[in-house]
Design a protein around this motif. Structure first.
Motif, PDB file in Angstrom:
ATOM      1  N   SER A   6       7.664 -52.369  78.353  1.00  0.00           N
ATOM      2  CA  SER A   6       8.235 -51.254  77.589  1.00  0.00           C
ATOM      3  C   SER A   6       7.136 -50.329  77.067  1.00  0.00           C
ATOM      4  CB  SER A   6       9.104 -51.757  76.440  1.00  0.00           C
ATOM      5  OG  SER A   6       8.342 -52.490  75.506  1.00  0.00           O
ATOM      6  N   GLY A   7       6.003 -50.891  76.677  1.00  0.00           N
ATOM      7  CA  GLY A   7       4.875 -50.063  76.240  1.00  0.00           C
ATOM      8  C   GLY A   7       4.357 -49.196  77.363  1.00  0.00           C
ATOM      9  N   ASN A   8       4.298 -49.771  78.543  1.00  0.00           N
ATOM     10  CA  ASN A   8       3.861 -49.031  79.722  1.00  0.00           C
ATOM     11  C   ASN A   8       4.838 -47.905  80.054  1.00  0.00           C
ATOM     12  OD1 ASN A   8       2.134 -48.509  81.905  1.00  0.00           O
ATOM     13  ND2 ASN A   8       3.460 -49.679  83.264  1.00  0.00           N
ATOM     14  N   MET A   9       6.125 -48.181  79.942  1.00  0.00           N
ATOM     15  CA  MET A   9       7.150 -47.166  80.224  1.00  0.00           C
ATOM     16  C   MET A   9       7.050 -46.010  79.216  1.00  0.00           C
ATOM     17  SD  MET A   9       8.691 -48.144  82.923  1.00  0.00           S
ATOM     18  CE  MET A   9      10.233 -47.290  83.000  1.00  0.00           C
ATOM     19  N   ARG A  10       6.848 -46.334  77.934  1.00  0.00           N
ATOM     20  CA  ARG A  10       6.700 -45.287  76.919  1.00  0.00           C
ATOM     21  C   ARG A  10       5.482 -44.412  77.218  1.00  0.00           C
ATOM     22  NH1 ARG A  10       8.185 -49.366  73.402  1.00  0.00           N
ATOM     23  NH2 ARG A  10       6.016 -49.823  72.911  1.00  0.00           N
ATOM     24  N   HIS A  11       4.390 -45.058  77.595  1.00  0.00           N
ATOM     25  CA  HIS A  11       3.167 -44.325  77.915  1.00  0.00           C
ATOM     26  C   HIS A  11       3.380 -43.407  79.123  1.00  0.00           C
ATOM     27  CE1 HIS A  11      -1.092 -43.523  78.482  1.00  0.00           C
ATOM     28  NE2 HIS A  11      -0.953 -43.870  79.750  1.00  0.00           N
ATOM     29  N   ALA A  12       4.007 -43.935  80.171  1.00  0.00           N
ATOM     30  CA  ALA A  12       4.255 -43.145  81.382  1.00  0.00           C
ATOM     31  C   ALA A  12       5.163 -41.964  81.077  1.00  0.00           C
ATOM     32  CB  ALA A  12       4.873 -44.024  82.460  1.00  0.00           C
ATOM     33  N   HIS A  13       6.208 -42.211  80.307  1.00  0.00           N
ATOM     34  CA  HIS A  13       7.157 -41.144  79.977  1.00  0.00           C
ATOM     35  C   HIS A  13       6.464 -40.040  79.180  1.00  0.00           C
ATOM     36  CE1 HIS A  13      11.009 -39.296  79.176  1.00  0.00           C
ATOM     37  NE2 HIS A  13      10.697 -39.245  77.895  1.00  0.00           N
ATOM     38  N   ALA A  14       5.671 -40.418  78.214  1.00  0.00           N
ATOM     39  CA  ALA A  14       4.972 -39.434  77.382  1.00  0.00           C
ATOM     40  C   ALA A  14       4.014 -38.596  78.217  1.00  0.00           C
ATOM     41  CB  ALA A  14       4.223 -40.136  76.255  1.00  0.00           C
ATOM     42  N   ASN A  15       3.316 -39.213  79.154  1.00  0.00           N
ATOM     43  CA  ASN A  15       2.341 -38.479  79.958  1.00  0.00           C
ATOM     44  C   ASN A  15       2.990 -37.616  81.016  1.00  0.00           C
ATOM     45  OD1 ASN A  15       0.020 -39.283  78.618  1.00  0.00           O
ATOM     46  ND2 ASN A  15       0.067 -41.246  79.652  1.00  0.00           N
ATOM     47  N   VAL A  16       4.078 -38.054  81.590  1.00  0.00           N
ATOM     48  CA  VAL A  16       4.778 -37.246  82.594  1.00  0.00           C
ATOM     49  C   VAL A  16       5.392 -36.025  81.931  1.00  0.00           C
ATOM     50  CG1 VAL A  16       6.751 -37.198  84.163  1.00  0.00           C
ATOM     51  CG2 VAL A  16       5.186 -39.128  84.205  1.00  0.00           C
ATOM     52  N   GLU A  17       6.005 -36.210  80.763  1.00  0.00           N
ATOM     53  CA  GLU A  17       6.619 -35.095  80.038  1.00  0.00           C
ATOM     54  C   GLU A  17       5.616 -33.978  79.788  1.00  0.00           C
ATOM     55  OE1 GLU A  17       9.662 -34.588  77.943  1.00  0.00           O
ATOM     56  OE2 GLU A  17      10.648 -35.937  79.328  1.00  0.00           O
ATOM     57  N   MET A  18       4.391 -34.351  79.457  1.00  0.00           N
ATOM     58  CA  MET A  18       3.388 -33.350  79.125  1.00  0.00           C
ATOM     59  C   MET A  18       2.960 -32.557  80.359  1.00  0.00           C
ATOM     60  SD  MET A  18       1.072 -35.541  76.403  1.00  0.00           S
ATOM     61  CE  MET A  18      -0.344 -35.171  77.339  1.00  0.00           C
ATOM     62  N   ASN A  19       3.077 -33.148  81.523  1.00  0.00           N
ATOM     63  CA  ASN A  19       2.556 -32.516  82.733  1.00  0.00           C
ATOM     64  C   ASN A  19       3.604 -31.776  83.560  1.00  0.00           C
ATOM     65  OD1 ASN A  19      -0.067 -33.413  82.210  1.00  0.00           O
ATOM     66  ND2 ASN A  19       0.422 -35.411  83.058  1.00  0.00           N
ATOM     67  N   LEU A  20       4.872 -31.897  83.207  1.00  0.00           N
ATOM     68  CA  LEU A  20       5.917 -31.228  83.975  1.00  0.00           C
ATOM     69  C   LEU A  20       5.957 -29.739  83.638  1.00  0.00           C
ATOM     70  CD1 LEU A  20       8.929 -33.682  83.783  1.00  0.00           C
ATOM     71  CD2 LEU A  20       7.473 -33.223  85.748  1.00  0.00           C
ATOM     72  N   PRO A  21       6.139 -28.891  84.637  1.00  0.00           N
ATOM     73  CA  PRO A  21       6.288 -27.459  84.356  1.00  0.00           C
ATOM     74  C   PRO A  21       7.565 -27.218  83.545  1.00  0.00           C
ATOM     75  CG  PRO A  21       6.179 -27.882  86.729  1.00  0.00           C
ATOM     76  CD  PRO A  21       6.211 -29.198  86.044  1.00  0.00           C
ATOM     77  N   LYS A  22       7.516 -26.307  82.619  1.00  0.00           N
ATOM     78  CA  LYS A  22       8.652 -26.014  81.744  1.00  0.00           C
ATOM     79  C   LYS A  22       9.480 -24.854  82.297  1.00  0.00           C
ATOM     80  CE  LYS A  22       7.389 -28.783  78.346  1.00  0.00           C
ATOM     81  NZ  LYS A  22       7.634 -30.146  78.666  1.00  0.00           N
ATOM     82  N   GLY A  23      10.799 -24.960  82.076  1.00  0.00           N
ATOM     83  CA  GLY A  23      11.704 -23.868  82.410  1.00  0.00           C
ATOM     84  C   GLY A  23      11.684 -23.448  83.859  1.00  0.00           C
ATOM     85  N   GLU A  24      11.655 -22.156  84.080  1.00  0.00           N
ATOM     86  CA  GLU A  24      11.748 -21.629  85.436  1.00  0.00           C
ATOM     87  C   GLU A  24      10.481 -21.864  86.251  1.00  0.00           C
ATOM     88  OE1 GLU A  24      12.110 -17.144  85.240  1.00  0.00           O
ATOM     89  OE2 GLU A  24      12.223 -17.708  83.129  1.00  0.00           O
ATOM     90  N   LYS A  25       9.422 -22.340  85.618  1.00  0.00           N
ATOM     91  CA  LYS A  25       8.214 -22.697  86.367  1.00  0.00           C
ATOM     92  C   LYS A  25       8.425 -23.987  87.154  1.00  0.00           C
ATOM     93  CE  LYS A  25       4.994 -20.397  83.304  1.00  0.00           C
ATOM     94  NZ  LYS A  25       3.919 -20.575  82.316  1.00  0.00           N
ATOM     95  N   ASN A  26       9.453 -24.743  86.783  1.00  0.00           N
ATOM     96  CA  ASN A  26       9.818 -25.943  87.529  1.00  0.00           C
ATOM     97  C   ASN A  26      10.590 -25.496  88.767  1.00  0.00           C
ATOM     98  OD1 ASN A  26      11.215 -28.202  88.533  1.00  0.00           O
ATOM     99  ND2 ASN A  26      11.144 -29.193  86.534  1.00  0.00           N
ATOM    100  N   ASN A  27      10.126 -25.863  89.946  1.00  0.00           N
ATOM    101  CA  ASN A  27      10.756 -25.368  91.177  1.00  0.00           C
ATOM    102  C   ASN A  27      12.161 -25.901  91.411  1.00  0.00           C
ATOM    103  OD1 ASN A  27      10.081 -27.951  91.876  1.00  0.00           O
ATOM    104  ND2 ASN A  27       8.993 -27.417  93.742  1.00  0.00           N
ATOM    105  N   LYS A  28      12.625 -26.839  90.594  1.00  0.00           N
ATOM    106  CA  LYS A  28      13.996 -27.352  90.729  1.00  0.00           C
ATOM    107  C   LYS A  28      14.953 -26.712  89.719  1.00  0.00           C
ATOM    108  CE  LYS A  28      12.809 -31.806  92.687  1.00  0.00           C
ATOM    109  NZ  LYS A  28      13.024 -33.243  92.615  1.00  0.00           N
ATOM    110  N   ALA A  29      14.463 -25.794  88.915  1.00  0.00           N
ATOM    111  CA  ALA A  29      15.280 -25.176  87.867  1.00  0.00           C
ATOM    112  C   ALA A  29      16.399 -24.336  88.459  1.00  0.00           C
ATOM    113  CB  ALA A  29      14.405 -24.308  86.967  1.00  0.00           C
ATOM    114  N   LYS A  30      17.602 -24.515  87.937  1.00  0.00           N
ATOM    115  CA  LYS A  30      18.740 -23.695  88.343  1.00  0.00           C
ATOM    116  C   LYS A  30      18.930 -22.526  87.381  1.00  0.00           C
ATOM    117  CE  LYS A  30      21.382 -27.329  90.592  1.00  0.00           C
ATOM    118  NZ  LYS A  30      22.657 -28.058  90.603  1.00  0.00           N
TER     119      LYS A  30
END
Length: 76
Positions: A6-30
């Motif tokens: 669970s600690g590993n999952m929390r760490h992974a989630h926190a780090n992925v969230e920070m690196n994802l493009p926000k809003g329309e910069k995300n190529n999957k945004a509708k």
């Protein structure tokens, strides 16, 4: 470094969230900034339902609800 699953999952989630493009910069945004702001304006009037706005913008009701509650697209 040793940690629990669970600690590993929390760490992974926190780090992925920070690196994802926000809003329309995300190529999957509708949605884009203009659509999100318009959805919020329309909903505020009380004349539009979440379901109606979801259909109008071709997204799920849950996505529309998250946008309107500012759970997503918080940066605008």
């Amino acid at each position: 470094e040793w940690t629990t699953r669970s600690g590993n999952m929390r760490h992974a989630h926190a780090n992925v969230e920070m690196n994802l493009p926000k809003g329309e910069k995300n190529n999957k945004a509708k949605l884009n900034t203009k659509k999100v702001l318009l959805m919020r304006e329309k909903y505020k009037t009380g004349l539009y339902s979440i379901r109606g706005l979801a259909r109008e913008n071709k997204v799920s009701q849950r996505t529309a609800q998250s946008v309107l509650r500012r759970e997503t697209w918080r940066h605008i």
